[in-house]
Scaffold this motif. Sequence first.
Motif, PDB file in Angstrom:
ATOM      1  N   HIS A 138      27.878  47.439  65.897  1.00 42.24           N
ATOM      2  CA  HIS A 138      27.170  47.366  64.611  1.00 42.24           C
ATOM      3  C   HIS A 138      25.866  46.566  64.732  1.00 42.24           C
ATOM      4  O   HIS A 138      25.509  45.819  63.835  1.00 42.24           O
ATOM      5  CB  HIS A 138      28.075  46.723  63.551  1.00 42.24           C
ATOM      6  N   ARG A 139      25.171  46.749  65.817  1.00 40.52           N
ATOM      7  CA  ARG A 139      23.967  45.962  66.073  1.00 40.52           C
ATOM      8  C   ARG A 139      22.897  46.148  64.999  1.00 40.52           C
ATOM      9  O   ARG A 139      22.197  45.192  64.656  1.00 40.52           O
ATOM     10  CB  ARG A 139      23.374  46.308  67.441  1.00 40.52           C
ATOM     11  N   LYS A 140      22.753  47.361  64.483  1.00 43.10           N
ATOM     12  CA  LYS A 140      21.713  47.596  63.487  1.00 43.10           C
ATOM     13  C   LYS A 140      21.910  46.734  62.250  1.00 43.10           C
ATOM     14  O   LYS A 140      20.941  46.344  61.592  1.00 43.10           O
ATOM     15  CB  LYS A 140      21.689  49.077  63.086  1.00 43.10           C
ATOM     16  N   GLU A 141      23.151  46.418  61.918  1.00 43.30           N
ATOM     17  CA  GLU A 141      23.448  45.588  60.759  1.00 43.30           C
ATOM     18  C   GLU A 141      23.250  44.105  61.044  1.00 43.30           C
ATOM     19  O   GLU A 141      22.894  43.336  60.151  1.00 43.30           O
ATOM     20  CB  GLU A 141      24.899  45.815  60.303  1.00 43.30           C
ATOM     21  N   ASP A 174      21.478  42.594  63.946  1.00 47.02           N
ATOM     22  CA  ASP A 174      20.278  42.137  64.645  1.00 47.02           C
ATOM     23  C   ASP A 174      19.205  41.530  63.728  1.00 47.02           C
ATOM     24  O   ASP A 174      18.593  40.521  64.096  1.00 47.02           O
ATOM     25  CB  ASP A 174      19.678  43.264  65.485  1.00 47.02           C
ATOM     26  N   PRO A 175      18.920  42.079  62.544  1.00 47.28           N
ATOM     27  CA  PRO A 175      17.905  41.439  61.692  1.00 47.28           C
ATOM     28  C   PRO A 175      18.269  40.002  61.308  1.00 47.28           C
ATOM     29  O   PRO A 175      17.389  39.139  61.226  1.00 47.28           O
ATOM     30  CB  PRO A 175      17.854  42.350  60.457  1.00 47.28           C
ATOM     31  N   ARG A 221      29.068  41.043  56.799  1.00 44.16           N
ATOM     32  CA  ARG A 221      28.525  42.336  57.245  1.00 44.16           C
ATOM     33  C   ARG A 221      29.636  43.268  57.740  1.00 44.16           C
ATOM     34  O   ARG A 221      29.570  44.487  57.538  1.00 44.16           O
ATOM     35  CB  ARG A 221      27.515  42.131  58.374  1.00 44.16           C
ATOM     36  N   PRO A 225      18.864  43.126  54.918  1.00 43.11           N
ATOM     37  CA  PRO A 225      18.766  42.639  56.297  1.00 43.11           C
ATOM     38  C   PRO A 225      17.898  41.389  56.411  1.00 43.11           C
ATOM     39  O   PRO A 225      17.056  41.122  55.565  1.00 43.11           O
ATOM     40  CB  PRO A 225      18.132  43.815  57.039  1.00 43.11           C
TER      41      PRO A 225
END
Length: 201
Positions: free
Chosen positions: A27-30, A32-33, A65, A93
């Motif tokens: 779930h990096r997209k969730e 990383d920000p 998250r 994010p």
Amino acid sequence: MNKYTQAVILSASTLRMLPHIALYLAHRKEIDPDLLKVQDQKATVGNFIKACTREKVFRNLFYYRMGDYRSALIKWLLPPEPTLNIWCPSIGPGAHFEHNYATYLNAERIGSDFYCLQLVTLGNGKGGRPTIGHHVSIYTGAMVFGGVTIGDHVTIGAGTLVNKDVPAHCTVVGNPAQIIKKDGKRLDTPIPLSSTARQDA
């Protein structure tokens, strides 16, 4: 703390964090920000391990998250800050929580790039609960309650009490809150929020 001690602590932490790391990678997209706001400010597994090891409130955000069901199985390995409570359907994010003990985030929605310090309360009041815009910073001990809307690029100073809408691009302080800065310019005379609401109507 010297670098060797840090390496030992992070290595030990990595072992108990294997389920966390697996969830992060899925779930990096969730995540990383948020990760870009803390520790080394890098979207890497190493920085994720550092953030979860050193910043208990980052764990709260990570578990938020991931959702209640996924995080319930792994929270015991790395407990979150127990006095940071998040009751919000959506947080954009790039959130950054710092020192957030005794903090209650009960909002309708929180936008992106949200920055929040300790002892902050977002809560129910007349008309419901707050809606927080993008790029909002809320400092220590501030309270925002009721069905109010906080505009984009707003700073709410320490100890401020907000129970009325705040226009975008403002800094507000005081109890009751007054605008001391608008559109990047400091005001000679603070504007009460009720006056601003009438002018904008």
